[in-house]
Design an enzyme around this catalytic site. Structure first.
Site, PDB file in Angstrom:
ATOM      1  N   GLU A 123       0.675  -1.235   0.138  1.00 58.90           N
ATOM      2  CA  GLU A 123       0.016  -0.102  -0.002  1.00 58.90           C
ATOM      3  C   GLU A 123       0.772   1.424  -0.078  1.00 58.90           C
ATOM      4  OE1 GLU A 123      -3.323  -0.149   2.675  1.00 58.90           O
ATOM      5  OE2 GLU A 123      -3.211   2.103   3.112  1.00 58.90           O
ATOM      6  N   ASP A 157       0.215   5.390   0.434  1.00 60.89           N
ATOM      7  CA  ASP A 157      -0.941   6.085   1.283  1.00 60.89           C
ATOM      8  C   ASP A 157      -0.661   7.677   1.301  1.00 60.89           C
ATOM      9  OD1 ASP A 157      -2.625   4.127   2.144  1.00 60.89           O
ATOM     10  OD2 ASP A 157      -1.539   4.199   3.966  1.00 60.89           O
ATOM     11  N   GLU A 178      -2.970  10.350   3.187  1.00 62.02           N
ATOM     12  CA  GLU A 178      -4.198  10.800   3.961  1.00 62.02           C
ATOM     13  C   GLU A 178      -4.032  12.387   4.236  1.00 62.02           C
ATOM     14  OE1 GLU A 178      -5.146   8.105   7.316  1.00 62.02           O
ATOM     15  OE2 GLU A 178      -4.836   6.379   6.103  1.00 62.02           O
TER      16      GLU A 178
END
Ligand code: NAG
Length: 286
Positions: free
Chosen positions: A100, A102, A104
């Site tokens: 993953e 990311d 955010e």
């Protein structure tokens, strides 16, 4: 007069056709996957919005899976009082040993800074957070958030400025995401138990619905489908795209240092308290 008017009408027609032909189309590239109507594709697929209210957030995902790519998206984050909201924008594979990458965005009270949180998971293991403030208000306009992912490195960039590089450190035993295809995901959800000042500031639901917007998706990427990549294998490297071997040049390295010096507010690689057995090996390498 009549002729100049018709010329400009013709010009408008032609230029709007050209825009339609060149802009990334959300209808073709993405599916809204949850939120019961709170996610919307607008303007013939040129714009996508996600919204959040007390009952639910919303989210979308790419139709394609990718194995390496340079992926750009423009986001405009929830304006005003966005405390407790999280806009996640990431690449992820599936399964318990997933990879993953990311971004955010943690909302805040009006006028207080968003936090841009980043992480990299390889084979199900993350704990590689770096967090930043931004050098602009990410709710006032669209800005470009990019992930360059090739076999040697992952580079996170904002408006073309690199903010983080995660290098392939397999040679010292750190797994690197390179064998599992990933989809692009995004969601807008509530996390007021931790997101804003560590959970101190709660969401003001009287300000709902909260909305984040997306446009100008662009992927120079290897699409993974039925066990095959759309990119030529490395043996025929004359046609291989430059992003597949791209690295930071000296100017980009200086920009990265500028961001890390002035805007980075958390780095797992300097959090010795958290890793009493010693910092993760990739921290020494980079
Ligand atoms: C919100 O603003 C406060 C006060 O400036 C700051 O400490 C915090 O890092 C900001 N961002 C988040 C997501 O809490």
């Amino acid at each position: 007069m009549a002729s100049s008017a018709s010329v400009s009408v013709l010009f408008l027609l032609v230029s709007s056709l050209m825009v339609a032909a060149h802009a990334g189309n959300f209808n073709q590239e993405f599916d809204i996957t949850w939120g019961d109507g709170r996610g919307k594709m607008l303007n013939n697929g040129q714009l996508l919005t996600l919204s959040l209210d007390k009952a639910s957030g919303s989210g979308f995902q790419s139709k394609n899976e990718y194995l390496f790519g340079k992926i750009d998206m423009q986001l405009k984050l929830v304006p005003g009082n966005s405390a407790g909201t999280v806009t996640a924008y990431y690449l992820s594979s599936k399964g318990s040993n997933w990879d993953e990458i990311d971004f955010e965005f943690l909302g805040n009270l009006s006028g207080d800074p968003y936090i841009l949180h980043t992480n990299v998971f390889s084979q199900g293991k993350g704990n590689r957070e770096q967090q930043f403030y931004l050098w602009f208000d990410p709710t006032a306009d669209f800005h470009t958030y990019s992930i360059l992912w090739n076999p040697q490195r992952i580079i996170f960039s904002v408006d073309g400025t690199p903010i983080r590089e995660f290098k392939n450190s397999e040679s010292i035993g750190v797994p690197f995401p390179k064998n599992q295809a990933m989809r692009i995901y995004s969601s807008l959800w509530n996390a007021d138990d931790w997101a804003t000042r560590g959970g101190l500031v709660k969401t003001d639901w009287s300000k709902a619905p909260f909305t984040a917007s997306y446009r100008n998706f662009k992927a120079d990427a290897c699409v993974w489908s039925s066990g095959k990549s759309s990119c030529p294998s490395s043996s025929s490297s004359t046609t291989t795209s430059s992003w597949l071997s791209q690295q930071l040049d000296t100017t980009a390295q200086e920009r990265l240092r500028w961001v890390q010096k002035n805007y980075m507010i958390y780095n797992y690689c300097t959090d010795a308290k958290r890793f009493p057995q010693g910092l993760p090996p990739e921290c020494k390498a980079s």
